[in-house]
Design a protein around this motif. Structure first.
Motif, short mmCIF file in Angstrom:
data_model
loop_
_atom_site.label_atom_id
_atom_site.label_comp_id
_atom_site.label_asym_id
_atom_site.label_seq_id
_atom_site.Cartn_x
_atom_site.Cartn_y
_atom_site.Cartn_z
N UNK A 1 0.83 -1.20 0.00
CA UNK A 1 0.00 0.00 0.00
C UNK A 1 0.86 1.25 0.00
N UNK A 2 0.34 2.26 -0.66
CA UNK A 2 1.01 3.56 -0.67
C UNK A 2 1.05 4.11 0.75
N UNK A 3 2.22 4.64 1.12
CA UNK A 3 2.35 5.24 2.44
C UNK A 3 2.80 4.28 3.52
N UNK A 4 2.87 3.00 3.21
CA UNK A 4 3.33 2.02 4.18
C UNK A 4 4.83 1.78 4.03
N UNK B 1 9.05 0.25 -2.78
CA UNK B 1 8.20 1.31 -2.24
C UNK B 1 7.02 1.54 -3.16
N UNK B 2 5.84 1.55 -2.56
CA UNK B 2 4.62 1.79 -3.33
C UNK B 2 4.52 3.27 -3.66
N UNK B 3 4.16 3.59 -4.93
CA UNK B 3 4.03 4.97 -5.38
C UNK B 3 2.59 5.30 -5.72
N UNK C 1 0.02 -2.58 -6.14
CA UNK C 1 0.00 -1.43 -5.22
C UNK C 1 -1.44 -0.94 -5.06
N UNK C 2 -1.81 -0.76 -3.82
CA UNK C 2 -3.15 -0.22 -3.53
C UNK C 2 -3.01 1.07 -2.72
#
Length: 377
Positions: free
Chosen positions: A218-221, A258-260, A282-283
């Protein structure tokens, strides 16, 4: 003249007396005395076989037994004088290739030495290898060919050796096998002459694997850490290069993904041309859920629809799930429609992802407001 006649007379007289047995007093044998004869029992030679090169000689010695034999004279003879000759004293000379029996005979007894004559040895002048510098992988093999000069060298036997068998080995046929990283000298030796081939072993990467082959992030994780394993473990170059097929969705740095943005990307780990991949989805997670009302008073039998707002707008899954804490008082459907059933209090909750929002619903009787009981959310 008178003296000469006198001496001649005396000699003749003495001879006559001896012939007639005169002048003695006892019996004597009529003929000369003959000693006893000791016969030869055997003959032995200093060698019973001998190899010679053409032109060389060796001395044979005959022993006649017993040592006091009457006749110890030895006769020497060769069965093939074209191959080897022998002198009356037992000196043997090699003449040409072949075999000959040298016989020593004394008084009818004999002994034999078998003589084998060979051409003179031709020494090795040089050894050459068809390769002087080779690079191998572990377990890879190469056969080195050695040429011994001259072609007619007597002994062309070749001995093979490795200067470090932990790096590369070589068998009796010149087959070289790579073992581990390093450099060795493979040496071929014949007749004191040598030739050398430098062998460099570089263990190549056979495969690469990842501990995770698919994952959703997930984005931000926190980044997802992928671990690459390069095989074999002793590969010379185990450097791993990481790439993302879609950096706008996910980036990778030394295995940390890293999720973008929402979407999919393939993360590839590469080492010496060998690759392994991990499929990344990526979610964007739901950050908040709000309701248009946090309190609602409705009469029994009446319906009202609550509206849920999910943030951010780009959240991957904005699906809202509705629940009632007491369906006997009030129910809610998948669209947020609340149906009041009987007087009382129920908590209507809207959930999306791991976020939620609640509304306290008070159901009153038809015809008048009832006191709303305290409700703990």
């Amino acid at each position: 003249m008178i003296k000469i006649c006198t001496k001649l007379f005396l000699i003749l007289a003495s001879f006559a007396i001896a012939s007639c047995g005169g002048g003695g007093g006892g019996d004597k044998p009529d003929g000369p005395i003959t000693p006893d004869v000791v016969a030869v029992t055997s003959v032995t030679l200093s060698k019973t076989s001998q190899e010679l090169e053409i032109g060389n000689t060796f001395q044979l010695t005959a022993t006649v037994n017993p040592s006091n034999a009457t006749n110890k004279h030895v006769d020497w003879v060769s069965s093939n004088s074209a191959v080897a000759t022998v002198t009356p004293t037992g000196l043997v000379t090699a003449k040409s290739e072949g075999t000959a029996n040298i016989t020593a005979t004394a008084d009818g007894k004999s002994a034999v030495c078998k003589v084998t004559v060979k051409k003179p040895a031709v020494p090795v002048a040089s050894v050459e290898l068809d390769k002087t510098d080779v690079t191998l992988d572990a377990e890879e093999t190469v056969i080195l060919k050695a040429t011994v000069k001259p072609d007619d060298a007597t002994d062309k036997t070749i001995t093979w050796a490795s200067s470090n068998t932990s790096v590369a080995t070589v068998d009796n046929n010149g087959k070289v096998t790579g073992i581990d990283n390093g450099t060795v000298n493979i040496t071929a030796t014949s007749g004191g002459k040598t030739a050398t081939c430098k062998v460099t072993v570089i263990v190549q990467v056979k495969s690469i694997t990842l501990d995770i082959t698919s994952e959703t992030i997930a984005v931000g994780k926190e980044p997802l850490t992928l671990t690459a394993t390069v095989n074999p473990s002793n590969a010379a170059d185990k450097t791993v290069t990481w790439t993302s097929s879609n950096p706008s969705v996910a980036t990778v740095d030394r295995g940390a993904v890293t999720a973008v943005n929402s979407g999919t990307a393939t993360i590839t780990a590469e080492a010496s041309g060998k690759t392994a991949t991990c499929e990344i989805t990526v979610i964007i997670l739901v950050e908040s859920v709000t309701l248009n009302k946090t309190e609602l008073i409705i009469k029994e039998g009446v319906s009202e629809t609550l509206v849920a707002t999910v943030k951010p707008d780009s959240a991957t899954d904005k699906t809202v799930t509705w629940t009632s804490s007491d369906t006997a008082v009030a129910t809610v459907d998948s669209n947020g429609k609340v149906d009041a059933k009987v007087p009382g209090v129920a908590v209507i909750k809207a959930t999306s992802g791991d976020q939620s929002a609640s509304c306290i619903v008070t159901v009153t009787k038809q015809g008048g407001l009832e006191d709303r009981p305290d409700v703990e959310i």
